[in-house]
Write a protein that holds these residues in place. Sequence first.
Motif, PDB file in Angstrom:
ATOM      1  N   ALA A 176      25.316  44.414  56.119  1.00 22.62           N
ATOM      2  CA  ALA A 176      26.452  45.299  55.852  1.00 22.62           C
ATOM      3  C   ALA A 176      26.205  46.038  54.537  1.00 22.62           C
ATOM      4  O   ALA A 176      25.540  45.509  53.642  1.00 22.62           O
ATOM      5  N   PRO A 177      26.759  47.237  54.400  1.00 20.81           N
ATOM      6  CA  PRO A 177      26.607  47.965  53.126  1.00 20.81           C
ATOM      7  C   PRO A 177      27.351  47.261  51.992  1.00 20.81           C
ATOM      8  O   PRO A 177      28.249  46.446  52.224  1.00 20.81           O
ATOM      9  N   GLY A 178      26.973  47.610  50.783  1.00 18.35           N
ATOM     10  CA  GLY A 178      27.542  46.961  49.600  1.00 18.35           C
ATOM     11  C   GLY A 178      29.055  46.989  49.531  1.00 18.35           C
ATOM     12  O   GLY A 178      29.681  45.986  49.173  1.00 18.35           O
ATOM     13  N   ARG A 179      29.664  48.130  49.875  1.00 19.67           N
ATOM     14  CA  ARG A 179      31.141  48.211  49.826  1.00 19.67           C
ATOM     15  C   ARG A 179      31.776  47.240  50.800  1.00 19.67           C
ATOM     16  O   ARG A 179      32.801  46.626  50.502  1.00 19.67           O
ATOM     17  N   ALA A 180      31.179  47.083  51.980  1.00 18.22           N
ATOM     18  CA  ALA A 180      31.710  46.142  52.973  1.00 18.22           C
ATOM     19  C   ALA A 180      31.598  44.712  52.452  1.00 18.22           C
ATOM     20  O   ALA A 180      32.523  43.904  52.621  1.00 18.22           O
ATOM     21  N   VAL A 181      30.488  44.410  51.806  1.00 22.03           N
ATOM     22  CA  VAL A 181      30.290  43.069  51.235  1.00 22.03           C
ATOM     23  C   VAL A 181      31.333  42.793  50.156  1.00 22.03           C
ATOM     24  O   VAL A 181      31.912  41.701  50.092  1.00 22.03           O
ATOM     25  N   LEU A 182      31.614  43.783  49.316  1.00 21.76           N
ATOM     26  CA  LEU A 182      32.641  43.606  48.277  1.00 21.76           C
ATOM     27  C   LEU A 182      34.012  43.344  48.892  1.00 21.76           C
ATOM     28  O   LEU A 182      34.755  42.475  48.423  1.00 21.76           O
ATOM     29  N   HIS A 183      34.345  44.090  49.947  1.00 24.95           N
ATOM     30  CA  HIS A 183      35.625  43.855  50.633  1.00 24.95           C
ATOM     31  C   HIS A 183      35.672  42.448  51.226  1.00 24.95           C
ATOM     32  O   HIS A 183      36.720  41.785  51.170  1.00 24.95           O
ATOM     33  N   ALA A 184      34.581  41.991  51.799  1.00 19.69           N
ATOM     34  CA  ALA A 184      34.545  40.654  52.397  1.00 19.69           C
ATOM     35  C   ALA A 184      34.720  39.571  51.328  1.00 19.69           C
ATOM     36  O   ALA A 184      35.462  38.599  51.535  1.00 19.69           O
ATOM     37  N   LEU A 185      34.042  39.726  50.202  1.00 20.13           N
ATOM     38  CA  LEU A 185      34.200  38.756  49.114  1.00 20.13           C
ATOM     39  C   LEU A 185      35.636  38.735  48.592  1.00 20.13           C
ATOM     40  O   LEU A 185      36.217  37.667  48.373  1.00 20.13           O
ATOM     41  N   LEU A 186      36.198  39.927  48.406  1.00 24.22           N
ATOM     42  CA  LEU A 186      37.582  40.024  47.948  1.00 24.22           C
ATOM     43  C   LEU A 186      38.531  39.401  48.968  1.00 24.22           C
ATOM     44  O   LEU A 186      39.455  38.663  48.605  1.00 24.22           O
TER      45      LEU A 186
END
Length: 159
Positions: free
Chosen positions: A131-141
């Motif tokens: 997944a792209p970085g922004r998607a990964v950040l959303h998942a972590l959040l």
Amino acid sequence: MPLQDAAAFAASLPLARAMREHAWLYPAVETMHIVGFAVLVGAVAMFDLRVLGFGRQLPVCALARHLLPWSAGSMLLVLPTGLLLFLADPAALLANRVFLLKLALIALAGMNALAFHTGPYRGVHAWSARAPGRAVLHALLSLGLWLAVLASGRLIAYF
């Protein structure tokens, strides 16, 4: 109508009285609320873990098609049971900082999900196994927020 008056009115409703007076009603509703949250957070966590890179052999879209109905369906259990629990003692809950924190965290988790689905998820078909970085950040959040919601829900009774 001030908030205290609204809380007093809500507490005077027959359903609110029933929640306080019937020995098994509150525990039964609370159990259903917990079951609903388990399904909701479980489905969200499984999806978030896939976005973070676990289970890459499973396409993100296929997992989303499977888990989204479970998440949405669990809301049909969580929302009404949460409202019933709130009716049992609205004034005390409105004065409880941990309860207010739980509501704020739920709102933030919802906004994060909306931002994810209207943002990086729109291009999901173009994602590679990663997944792209922004998607990964959303998942972590998302994982952090939902775990905090669970923790704050459990802590309400102690504050």
